[in-house]
Design a protein around this motif. Sequence first.
Motif, PDB file in Angstrom:
ATOM      1  N   ASN A 257      -8.426  -0.437  -2.596  1.00 27.98           N
ATOM      2  CA  ASN A 257      -8.665   0.900  -3.121  1.00 27.98           C
ATOM      3  C   ASN A 257      -7.354   1.699  -3.206  1.00 27.98           C
ATOM      4  OD1 ASN A 257      -8.097   2.181  -0.596  1.00 27.98           O
ATOM      5  ND2 ASN A 257     -10.201   1.815   0.076  1.00 27.98           N
ATOM      6  N   GLN A 258      -7.444   2.894  -3.741  1.00 25.90           N
ATOM      7  CA  GLN A 258      -6.273   3.744  -3.958  1.00 25.90           C
ATOM      8  C   GLN A 258      -5.572   4.100  -2.641  1.00 25.90           C
ATOM      9  OE1 GLN A 258      -4.924   4.534  -6.871  1.00 25.90           O
ATOM     10  NE2 GLN A 258      -3.314   5.773  -5.957  1.00 25.90           N
ATOM     11  N   ASP A 259      -6.336   4.354  -1.589  1.00 25.43           N
ATOM     12  CA  ASP A 259      -5.739   4.699  -0.305  1.00 25.43           C
ATOM     13  C   ASP A 259      -4.909   3.539   0.252  1.00 25.43           C
ATOM     14  OD1 ASP A 259      -6.823   7.192  -0.508  1.00 25.43           O
ATOM     15  OD2 ASP A 259      -8.339   6.909   1.048  1.00 25.43           O
ATOM     16  N   ASP A 260      -5.427   2.309   0.118  1.00 25.50           N
ATOM     17  CA  ASP A 260      -4.653   1.140   0.544  1.00 25.50           C
ATOM     18  C   ASP A 260      -3.336   1.052  -0.222  1.00 25.50           C
ATOM     19  OD1 ASP A 260      -6.364  -0.081   2.496  1.00 25.50           O
ATOM     20  OD2 ASP A 260      -7.665  -0.744   0.861  1.00 25.50           O
ATOM     21  N   ARG A 261      -3.406   1.251  -1.520  1.00 24.25           N
ATOM     22  CA  ARG A 261      -2.199   1.196  -2.360  1.00 24.25           C
ATOM     23  C   ARG A 261      -1.175   2.235  -1.913  1.00 24.25           C
ATOM     24  NH1 ARG A 261      -6.176  -0.028  -6.356  1.00 24.25           N
ATOM     25  NH2 ARG A 261      -6.421   2.143  -6.937  1.00 24.25           N
ATOM     26  N   GLU A 262      -1.637   3.447  -1.659  1.00 22.04           N
ATOM     27  CA  GLU A 262      -0.716   4.521  -1.280  1.00 22.04           C
ATOM     28  C   GLU A 262      -0.082   4.268   0.088  1.00 22.04           C
ATOM     29  OE1 GLU A 262       0.397   6.774  -3.358  1.00 22.04           O
ATOM     30  OE2 GLU A 262      -0.939   5.918  -4.862  1.00 22.04           O
TER      31      GLU A 262
ATOM     32  N   ALA B 224       4.265  -5.656   2.601  1.00 25.23           N
ATOM     33  CA  ALA B 224       3.589  -4.647   1.777  1.00 25.23           C
ATOM     34  C   ALA B 224       3.682  -5.007   0.299  1.00 25.23           C
ATOM     35  CB  ALA B 224       4.195  -3.268   2.032  1.00 25.23           C
ATOM     36  N   THR B 225       4.852  -5.450  -0.127  1.00 30.96           N
ATOM     37  CA  THR B 225       5.051  -5.826  -1.527  1.00 30.96           C
ATOM     38  C   THR B 225       4.171  -7.013  -1.904  1.00 30.96           C
ATOM     39  OG1 THR B 225       7.328  -5.011  -1.461  1.00 30.96           O
ATOM     40  CG2 THR B 225       6.776  -6.556  -3.234  1.00 30.96           C
ATOM     41  N   ASP B 226       4.123  -8.017  -1.049  1.00 28.75           N
ATOM     42  CA  ASP B 226       3.283  -9.188  -1.315  1.00 28.75           C
ATOM     43  C   ASP B 226       1.817  -8.807  -1.441  1.00 28.75           C
ATOM     44  OD1 ASP B 226       5.512 -10.819  -1.279  1.00 28.75           O
ATOM     45  OD2 ASP B 226       5.132 -11.598   0.743  1.00 28.75           O
ATOM     46  N   ARG B 227       1.375  -7.927  -0.562  1.00 29.37           N
ATOM     47  CA  ARG B 227      -0.035  -7.484  -0.601  1.00 29.37           C
ATOM     48  C   ARG B 227      -0.337  -6.760  -1.919  1.00 29.37           C
ATOM     49  NH1 ARG B 227      -4.972  -7.713  -0.211  1.00 29.37           N
ATOM     50  NH2 ARG B 227      -6.170  -6.172   0.913  1.00 29.37           N
TER      51      ARG B 227
ATOM     52  N   GLN C 138      -2.134  -7.369  -7.855  1.00 27.88           N
ATOM     53  CA  GLN C 138      -1.584  -7.014  -9.167  1.00 27.88           C
ATOM     54  C   GLN C 138      -1.484  -5.500  -9.351  1.00 27.88           C
ATOM     55  OE1 GLN C 138      -3.998  -9.182 -11.966  1.00 27.88           O
ATOM     56  NE2 GLN C 138      -3.062 -11.127 -11.410  1.00 27.88           N
ATOM     57  N   VAL C 139      -0.916  -4.858  -8.319  1.00 21.14           N
ATOM     58  CA  VAL C 139      -0.736  -3.408  -8.316  1.00 21.14           C
ATOM     59  C   VAL C 139       0.757  -3.125  -8.338  1.00 21.14           C
ATOM     60  CG1 VAL C 139      -1.131  -1.311  -6.958  1.00 21.14           C
ATOM     61  CG2 VAL C 139      -2.869  -3.102  -7.005  1.00 21.14           C
ATOM     62  N   ASP C 140       1.154  -2.069  -9.037  1.00 23.28           N
ATOM     63  CA  ASP C 140       2.561  -1.686  -9.071  1.00 23.28           C
ATOM     64  C   ASP C 140       3.065  -1.336  -7.681  1.00 23.28           C
ATOM     65  OD1 ASP C 140       3.035  -2.036 -11.761  1.00 23.28           O
ATOM     66  OD2 ASP C 140       2.543   0.038 -12.284  1.00 23.28           O
ATOM     67  N   SER C 141       4.305  -1.721  -7.431  1.00 20.09           N
ATOM     68  CA  SER C 141       4.971  -1.415  -6.170  1.00 20.09           C
ATOM     69  C   SER C 141       5.726  -0.104  -6.270  1.00 20.09           C
ATOM     70  CB  SER C 141       5.958  -2.535  -5.819  1.00 20.09           C
ATOM     71  OG  SER C 141       5.285  -3.722  -5.553  1.00 20.09           O
ATOM     72  N   TYR C 142       6.233   0.335  -5.130  1.00 20.10           N
ATOM     73  CA  TYR C 142       7.101   1.504  -5.077  1.00 20.10           C
ATOM     74  C   TYR C 142       8.422   1.153  -5.762  1.00 20.10           C
ATOM     75  CZ  TYR C 142      10.638   4.606  -3.127  1.00 20.10           C
ATOM     76  OH  TYR C 142      11.685   5.467  -2.987  1.00 20.10           O
ATOM     77  N   HIS C 143       8.909   2.077  -6.588  1.00 17.45           N
ATOM     78  CA  HIS C 143      10.183   1.889  -7.275  1.00 17.45           C
ATOM     79  C   HIS C 143      11.101   3.052  -6.916  1.00 17.45           C
ATOM     80  CE1 HIS C 143       8.522  -1.389  -9.615  1.00 17.45           C
ATOM     81  NE2 HIS C 143       7.480  -0.615  -9.890  1.00 17.45           N
ATOM     82  N   PRO C 144      12.159   2.761  -6.132  1.00 18.74           N
ATOM     83  CA  PRO C 144      13.069   3.841  -5.740  1.00 18.74           C
ATOM     84  C   PRO C 144      13.862   4.353  -6.939  1.00 18.74           C
ATOM     85  CG  PRO C 144      13.931   1.729  -5.025  1.00 18.74           C
ATOM     86  CD  PRO C 144      12.563   1.475  -5.608  1.00 18.74           C
TER      87      PRO C 144
END
Length: 143
Positions: free
Chosen positions: A2-7, A53-56, A61-67
């Motif tokens: 869900n969205q909370d997991d992604r955040e 975190a990135t692997d998860r 298939q969710v976008d990762s954090y991009h600095p």
Amino acid sequence: MNQDDREILKAVQKNADMAIKTIGVVAEKTNSTALSRELAKEKLMYSVIQNKATDRLNNEQVDSYHPSAANDLFLAGGIHMSTLADCSTGKLAEVVIQNSSRGLTGMWKSINHHQNYGNTSMEIAKEFMTFEEKTIARLKKFL
């Protein structure tokens, strides 16, 4: 996922990225072999947690954090300014400790704002926060 997991996972990525970059800048400034070794270990573990975190996120298939480059410049500039007059081992350890404290605060904010999380994302977040606390404890000997 869900969205909370992604955040929460993105918050882990972001805070680990900031820690890795802080350590990189500080490591360039230190003359202490002991601090250099400690920072190298810390940097490796931050990378391991960030990769979890990135692997998860990638598995889902969710976008990762991009600095952003601007944030990177701001972070490095802030470190350079704060160590301009004092580049001692104690001051450099203090900079990393302050960054770790900000990382903990950032993770608690994320957890408190995204309470509908699953076990896996929370396990990774807790691993990150526990490591931040241990980093602070280990670096205190350099103050």
